[in-house]
Design a protein around this motif. Structure first.
Motif, PDB file in Angstrom:
ATOM      1  N   ALA A  29       0.843  -1.188   0.000  1.00 23.39           N
ATOM      2  CA  ALA A  29       0.000   0.000   0.000  1.00 23.39           C
ATOM      3  C   ALA A  29       0.882   1.241   0.000  1.00 23.39           C
ATOM      4  CB  ALA A  29      -0.927  -0.009   1.211  1.00 23.39           C
ATOM      5  N   GLY A  30       0.261   2.410  -0.089  1.00 26.12           N
ATOM      6  CA  GLY A  30       1.036   3.640  -0.133  1.00 26.12           C
ATOM      7  C   GLY A  30       0.351   4.745   0.634  1.00 26.12           C
ATOM      8  N   THR A  31       1.141   5.702   1.102  1.00 30.59           N
ATOM      9  CA  THR A  31       0.549   6.840   1.803  1.00 30.59           C
ATOM     10  C   THR A  31      -0.228   7.746   0.844  1.00 30.59           C
ATOM     11  OG1 THR A  31       2.610   8.081   1.520  1.00 30.59           O
ATOM     12  CG2 THR A  31       2.337   6.849   3.570  1.00 30.59           C
ATOM     13  N   THR A  32       0.161   7.739  -0.433  1.00 27.97           N
ATOM     14  CA  THR A  32      -0.478   8.573  -1.452  1.00 27.97           C
ATOM     15  C   THR A  32      -0.389   7.858  -2.791  1.00 27.97           C
ATOM     16  OG1 THR A  32       1.596   9.682  -2.038  1.00 27.97           O
ATOM     17  CG2 THR A  32       0.257  10.726  -0.322  1.00 27.97           C
TER      18      THR A  32
ATOM     19  N   VAL B 218       3.281  -0.401   4.057  1.00 31.52           N
ATOM     20  CA  VAL B 218       2.930   0.939   3.583  1.00 31.52           C
ATOM     21  C   VAL B 218       4.186   1.640   3.079  1.00 31.52           C
ATOM     22  CG1 VAL B 218       1.986   3.187   4.209  1.00 31.52           C
ATOM     23  CG2 VAL B 218       0.983   1.105   5.165  1.00 31.52           C
ATOM     24  N   VAL B 219       4.151   2.101   1.820  1.00 33.08           N
ATOM     25  CA  VAL B 219       5.265   2.815   1.199  1.00 33.08           C
ATOM     26  C   VAL B 219       5.003   4.315   1.277  1.00 33.08           C
ATOM     27  CG1 VAL B 219       6.605   3.144  -0.913  1.00 33.08           C
ATOM     28  CG2 VAL B 219       5.625   0.893  -0.394  1.00 33.08           C
ATOM     29  N   GLY B 220       6.019   5.068   1.658  1.00 36.77           N
ATOM     30  CA  GLY B 220       5.919   6.527   1.693  1.00 36.77           C
ATOM     31  C   GLY B 220       7.041   7.172   0.915  1.00 36.77           C
ATOM     32  N   ASP B 221       6.724   8.239   0.195  1.00 35.43           N
ATOM     33  CA  ASP B 221       7.703   8.964  -0.623  1.00 35.43           C
ATOM     34  C   ASP B 221       8.278  10.110   0.205  1.00 35.43           C
ATOM     35  OD1 ASP B 221       9.105  10.483  -2.430  1.00 35.43           O
ATOM     36  OD2 ASP B 221       7.479  10.678  -3.878  1.00 35.43           O
ATOM     37  N   ILE B 222       9.506   9.951   0.667  1.00 35.42           N
ATOM     38  CA  ILE B 222      10.112  10.974   1.517  1.00 35.42           C
ATOM     39  C   ILE B 222      10.461  12.225   0.726  1.00 35.42           C
ATOM     40  CG2 ILE B 222      12.517  10.214   1.265  1.00 35.42           C
ATOM     41  CD1 ILE B 222      12.792  10.688   4.312  1.00 35.42           C
ATOM     42  N   ASP B 223      10.576  12.106  -0.593  1.00 38.35           N
ATOM     43  CA  ASP B 223      10.917  13.260  -1.419  1.00 38.35           C
ATOM     44  C   ASP B 223       9.809  14.309  -1.402  1.00 38.35           C
ATOM     45  OD1 ASP B 223      13.018  14.274  -3.168  1.00 38.35           O
ATOM     46  OD2 ASP B 223      11.533  14.162  -4.773  1.00 38.35           O
ATOM     47  N   ARG B 224       8.584  13.894  -1.089  1.00 34.12           N
ATOM     48  CA  ARG B 224       7.463  14.840  -1.018  1.00 34.12           C
ATOM     49  C   ARG B 224       7.456  15.614   0.292  1.00 34.12           C
ATOM     50  NH1 ARG B 224       2.395  12.980  -3.891  1.00 34.12           N
ATOM     51  NH2 ARG B 224       3.065  11.515  -5.486  1.00 34.12           N
TER      52      ARG B 224
ATOM     53  N   GLY C 108       7.092  15.201   4.767  1.00 34.16           N
ATOM     54  CA  GLY C 108       6.034  14.750   5.659  1.00 34.16           C
ATOM     55  C   GLY C 108       5.838  13.251   5.703  1.00 34.16           C
ATOM     56  N   VAL C 109       6.878  12.474   5.412  1.00 30.85           N
ATOM     57  CA  VAL C 109       6.699  11.033   5.288  1.00 30.85           C
ATOM     58  C   VAL C 109       6.358  10.377   6.625  1.00 30.85           C
ATOM     59  CG1 VAL C 109       9.132  10.365   5.601  1.00 30.85           C
ATOM     60  CG2 VAL C 109       7.623   8.971   4.175  1.00 30.85           C
ATOM     61  N   PHE C 110       6.932  10.865   7.735  1.00 30.12           N
ATOM     62  CA  PHE C 110       6.647  10.221   9.021  1.00 30.12           C
ATOM     63  C   PHE C 110       5.199  10.468   9.439  1.00 30.12           C
ATOM     64  CE2 PHE C 110      11.314  11.041   9.351  1.00 30.12           C
ATOM     65  CZ  PHE C 110      11.701   9.711   9.291  1.00 30.12           C
ATOM     66  N   ALA C 111       4.730  11.682   9.249  1.00 33.18           N
ATOM     67  CA  ALA C 111       3.343  11.983   9.588  1.00 33.18           C
ATOM     68  C   ALA C 111       2.378  11.184   8.720  1.00 33.18           C
ATOM     69  CB  ALA C 111       3.074  13.478   9.429  1.00 33.18           C
ATOM     70  N   SER C 112       2.706  11.061   7.432  1.00 23.67           N
ATOM     71  CA  SER C 112       1.796  10.350   6.536  1.00 23.67           C
ATOM     72  C   SER C 112       1.773   8.856   6.831  1.00 23.67           C
ATOM     73  CB  SER C 112       2.179  10.597   5.074  1.00 23.67           C
ATOM     74  OG  SER C 112       3.485  10.139   4.798  1.00 23.67           O
ATOM     75  N   MET C 113       2.912   8.290   7.226  1.00 23.57           N
ATOM     76  CA  MET C 113       2.936   6.868   7.583  1.00 23.57           C
ATOM     77  C   MET C 113       2.175   6.611   8.877  1.00 23.57           C
ATOM     78  SD  MET C 113       6.794   5.679   6.545  1.00 23.57           S
ATOM     79  CE  MET C 113       7.120   5.060   4.884  1.00 23.57           C
ATOM     80  N   TYR C 114       2.475   7.420   9.891  1.00 21.06           N
ATOM     81  CA  TYR C 114       1.757   7.266  11.152  1.00 21.06           C
ATOM     82  C   TYR C 114       0.263   7.501  10.939  1.00 21.06           C
ATOM     83  CZ  TYR C 114       0.385   7.741  16.011  1.00 21.06           C
ATOM     84  OH  TYR C 114      -0.239   7.564  17.213  1.00 21.06           O
TER      85      TYR C 114
ATOM     86  N   LEU D 119      -3.471  -5.690  10.357  1.00 20.91           N
ATOM     87  CA  LEU D 119      -2.822  -6.286   9.195  1.00 20.91           C
ATOM     88  C   LEU D 119      -1.636  -5.471   8.697  1.00 20.91           C
ATOM     89  CD1 LEU D 119      -6.017  -7.391   7.235  1.00 20.91           C
ATOM     90  CD2 LEU D 119      -4.456  -8.856   8.534  1.00 20.91           C
ATOM     91  N   VAL D 120      -1.459  -4.248   9.182  1.00 17.25           N
ATOM     92  CA  VAL D 120      -0.356  -3.393   8.732  1.00 17.25           C
ATOM     93  C   VAL D 120       0.898  -3.763   9.513  1.00 17.25           C
ATOM     94  CG1 VAL D 120       0.490  -1.039   8.455  1.00 17.25           C
ATOM     95  CG2 VAL D 120      -1.944  -1.539   8.115  1.00 17.25           C
ATOM     96  N   ALA D 121       1.841  -4.374   8.819  1.00 14.27           N
ATOM     97  CA  ALA D 121       3.021  -4.925   9.478  1.00 14.27           C
ATOM     98  C   ALA D 121       4.192  -3.966   9.526  1.00 14.27           C
ATOM     99  CB  ALA D 121       3.448  -6.210   8.772  1.00 14.27           C
ATOM    100  N   GLY D 122       4.228  -2.957   8.635  1.00  9.15           N
ATOM    101  CA  GLY D 122       5.375  -2.066   8.651  1.00  9.15           C
ATOM    102  C   GLY D 122       5.432  -1.156   7.453  1.00  9.15           C
ATOM    103  N   PHE D 123       6.627  -0.614   7.210  1.00 12.17           N
ATOM    104  CA  PHE D 123       6.782   0.485   6.267  1.00 12.17           C
ATOM    105  C   PHE D 123       8.015   0.300   5.384  1.00 12.17           C
ATOM    106  CE2 PHE D 123       5.151   1.954  10.369  1.00 12.17           C
ATOM    107  CZ  PHE D 123       3.919   2.484  10.004  1.00 12.17           C
ATOM    108  N   VAL D 124       7.979   0.959   4.229  1.00 11.93           N
ATOM    109  CA  VAL D 124       9.136   1.133   3.361  1.00 11.93           C
ATOM    110  C   VAL D 124       9.211   2.606   2.989  1.00 11.93           C
ATOM    111  CG1 VAL D 124      10.115   0.684   1.083  1.00 11.93           C
ATOM    112  CG2 VAL D 124       9.189  -1.211   2.425  1.00 11.93           C
TER     113      VAL D 124
END
Length: 493
Positions: free
Chosen positions: A7-10, A165-171, A173-179, A192-197
């Motif tokens: 999945a993705g944050t955006t 959950v994948v988050g694009d740090i280049d945009r 706010g990646v920590f806020a969007s993942m949390y 079911l959400v096991a972690g992040f990339v």
């Protein structure tokens, strides 16, 4: 049942990239891997064959992911494809075949049968493959759409899939969007959400580490790795969010201007041109952008008549005609080819209002009439003395007059070329012949299929180096860890 949901944050956070990388990395381990996306919303598609031999249409990204997985592409890998025609209505492709329209007004009730078909397709793949790597769509935290969701957490709940959950740090706010992504989910989904990339990181990884540790502490979930920014590893895309990023670099001596139509489809048709060292491929939105072009390309479109009207509103129609009259080459592909003809008519209202009709640019002696039945083909032939192949996805029926000659399912008159075959430029022999004919280019030695394979291998190498692929494979095999904490404001509860 073995599988994993990426999945993705955006949108455009990197879901497709991570899914593709994992497909190849898992395949390297001897696993039989299938990619899957329950629903795409994209005008970038591909033709494949179902197990019954019938031609079918799926999202381009899933076709590429099947190549990465070393699997044969099939409609089960993308059972629902929504092709936007307007801001509120999309054409539906179900299991590779046309299936009417869906509008924003009936977004939930009008999709129940799509959810059933999508989940049945997933179950079928899961029964035939060792692991299914599923890609989500948008964000799983679109809480206004959760009741009818079958692509993100709805799929995860159906198949008990662990979620990364994948988050694009280049945009930013990646920590806020993942949390926040996890925190907005109901407890049964959070389980079911096991972690992040983390995706697209630039700089010193040491500076990022405290944030990763805090994210793990606050969420009780693991960060499986950080993929660095690498602009050289772009892949065939499913949408047009980053067309400018596809521009060629280097010491190009000839300029190719691709008209950026509002409803552009299958823009990957020009990817092979972008690999040619002598070409600079740019996307054009105004007449000035065409003034110094050596070759103008009109790409495919989901709505030929609407984009033809847009072309005229910007004065691009006159610029294209003037370019051709100066003796410079023009290439139209599918809908772009139809615009180059004399008339485009839609008697049954396939793409526009019933009876809609418009004059084309008149550069080719061709008439297009839209028909309700869609053409899906994988044609082969020859042109300019070279073998050629491609794929066809269209409702338009072409009639070529005496003023033009046949050319790859389309027509040619002098320096103006039109084809109905998407993907024809990916064939190395035909691309060399076309560039020699139109621009006088000498053969470059570029091999498109090998370049794509190299990008996939490079992406998998990046994942192997920067992600814990073995842990992700174990996650796909064993499911989400038990007793994952439920997030509340301020951290783990």
């Amino acid at each position: 049942m073995s599988g994993l949901l990426v999945a993705g944050t955006t949108s455009d956070a990197g879901k497709s990239v991570v899914t593709t990388a994992l497909c190849r990395a898992f395949a390297r381990r001897g696993l039989r891997v299938a990619p899957y996306k329950a629903q795409n919303m994209s005008n970038n598609s591909m033709v494949c064959r179902g197990r019954d031999g019938v031609t079918a249409e799926i999202g381009r990204a899933q076709w590429v992911q099947a190549v990465a997985a070393r699997a044969v592409p099939e409609p089960e890998m993308n059972p629902v494809l929504l092709k936007p025609g307007t801001d509120r209505r999309s054409h539906v492709v179900l299991m590779g075949q046309p299936a009417g329209d869906v509008s924003s007004a009936d977004w939930e009730t009008g999709r129940r049968h799509l959810a059933e078909a999508a989940h049945a397709a997933f179950d079928d793949l899961a029964a035939r493959y060792d692991v299914v790597v599923a890609e989500g769509a948008g964000s799983p935290a679109e809480i206004n759409l959760r009741a009818g969701d079958y692509v993100n957490m709805g799929l995860a709940r159906h198949a008990r899939l662990p979620v990364v959950v994948v988050g694009d740090i280049d945009r930013g706010g990646v920590f806020a969007s993942m949390y926040g992504t996890v925190g907005l989910l109901e407890p049964a989904d959070q389980a079911l959400v096991a972690g992040f990339v983390v995706n697209k990181f630039r700089g010193d990884a040491g500076l990022l580490r405290p944030g990763l540790e805090d994210l793990e502490r606050l969420t009780g979930r693991r960060v499986f790795g950080v993929l660095p920014w690498d602009p050289g590893l772009w892949l065939d895309s499913e949408d047009a969010l980053d067309l400018e990023g596809r521009r060629a670099r280097g010491d190009a001596v000839r300029r190719v201007a691709v008209v950026r139509l509002p409803r552009v489809s299958n823009f990957t048709d020009v990817d092979a041109l972008g690999l040619e060292p002598d070409l600079d491929v740019v996307f054009a939105s105004g007449p000035r952008d065409l003034s110094d072009a050596d070759l103008v390309v009109l790409p495919g479109t989901r709505s030929t008549l609407a984009d033809l009207a847009w072309l005229r509103s910007r004065g691009l129609d006159r610029a294209v005609v003037e370019h051709a009259r100066r003796g410079r080459p023009v290439l139209g592909i599918c809908g772009g080819f139809q615009m180059l003809g004399r008339v485009v008519a839609d008697p049954d209202g396939v793409e526009a209002e019933p009876g809609a009709r418009a004059e084309g640019l008149g550069l080719l002696d061709v008439r297009t009439d839209f028909a309700v039945e869609k053409t899906l083909r994988l044609p082969e032939g020859s042109a300019l003395g070279a073998p050629a192949s491609g794929y066809e996805i269209h409702h338009g029926r072409i009639t070529v007059g005496d003023g033009a000659v046949e050319f790859l399912g389309g027509a040619r008159a002098g320096n103006v070329f039109g084809t109905m075959w998407h993907g024809s430029l990916e064939g190395d022999a035909f691309r060399r012949a076309f560039l020699a004919e139109t621009l006088g280019c000498a053969p470059s030695g570029v091999r498109f299929a090998a370049a794509r394979e190299g990008r996939i291998e490079g992406l998998a190498d990046l994942a192997e180096k920067h992600l814990d692929v073995d842990a992700l494979a174990g996650l796909a095999r064993d499911g989400a860890p038990g007793a994952l904490p439920v997030l509340a404001p301020g951290g783990v509860r």
